[in-house]
Design an enzyme around this catalytic site. Sequence first.
Site, PDB file in Angstrom:
ATOM      1  N   LYS A  47      29.417 115.976 -81.199  1.00 54.18           N
ATOM      2  CA  LYS A  47      29.704 116.187 -79.778  1.00 54.18           C
ATOM      3  C   LYS A  47      29.419 117.635 -79.381  1.00 54.18           C
ATOM      4  CE  LYS A  47      33.389 112.718 -79.428  1.00 54.18           C
ATOM      5  NZ  LYS A  47      34.850 112.485 -79.424  1.00 54.18           N
ATOM      6  N   GLN A  91      40.702 114.133 -79.931  1.00 51.69           N
ATOM      7  CA  GLN A  91      40.038 113.194 -80.836  1.00 51.69           C
ATOM      8  C   GLN A  91      41.045 112.246 -81.486  1.00 51.69           C
ATOM      9  OE1 GLN A  91      36.692 112.886 -81.342  1.00 51.69           O
ATOM     10  NE2 GLN A  91      37.147 111.115 -82.607  1.00 51.69           N
ATOM     11  N   ASP A 114      37.650 111.031 -71.594  1.00 54.65           N
ATOM     12  CA  ASP A 114      37.681 109.793 -72.376  1.00 54.65           C
ATOM     13  C   ASP A 114      38.034 108.594 -71.495  1.00 54.65           C
ATOM     14  OD1 ASP A 114      36.829 109.627 -74.962  1.00 54.65           O
ATOM     15  OD2 ASP A 114      38.757 110.068 -75.889  1.00 54.65           O
TER      16      ASP A 114
END
Length: 277
Positions: A47, A91, A114
């Site tokens: 990422k 995460q 997200d």
Amino acid sequence: MLLDGKIVAKELKLDLKEKVSKLKRKPHLAVVLVGNDPASETYVNSKKKQTEALGMISTVIHMDESLSQNDLLDIVDKLNNDDTVDGILVQLPLPKHIDASIIIERIDVNKDVDGLHPLNVGYLRNDIPNLIPCTPKGIMTLLKYYEIEISGKNALVIGRSQLVGKPISSLLMKENATVTVAHSKTRNIDQLIANSDIIVVAIGVKEMIKASQLREDQVVIDVGIHRDENGLTGDVEKAAYDKVQYITPVPGGVGPLTIASLLENTYIAYMKREGFM
């Protein structure tokens, strides 16, 4: 035919890179990683590289697994209040002593790249999307890129997770598909598969769906990913690749578009915060 997510992701990122190059301030994505899970570390590093390749700013906050839930909430609060940060991603999975739902709910809904904050989930289900979960968003990008008709089709979603199953169901319904959601307790799965035009498999069971269950004219989206001695496999048997009309391979199908969609969400979060959207 294989639906090549790498090609679609590359085009999406090239478009984003051009847009970012015209901005006075660069979008800033902050990722919080707790612990030393190898898969998570690899994913976060990817990422970071891809974010910076587009000219965006990437910050990774890597904390020890012993970090307390309250200390993680403090980190999220600081990022929420940092005007230079446009997108926040914590995460997953988190260590067992941390309640992920509490952490996600603490993230500023407009920085939740997200798309998992309860408000963003509610917006999506009410057809007023703000920031959409990355994997479902990537799936829709893929279907539209290949001009696969959705309206009026029977769509079967196998799996009901917050990450994929529930949001992709909402997105498919928004495009006028007739959607059925199946899960581990569903009966007569063979009949449901036989009656479906589009099948999204996100059940997390290696090669659960067999080629023999599928028709030649179906579209299959395989979200699963499993690693063994033979490499990576999905939730759908690889023999299905030569049978159905369209299918996403594992690897190289949905995965590349998940990260590309995260980068797109970061750009959208920036544009909204700056008042351009």
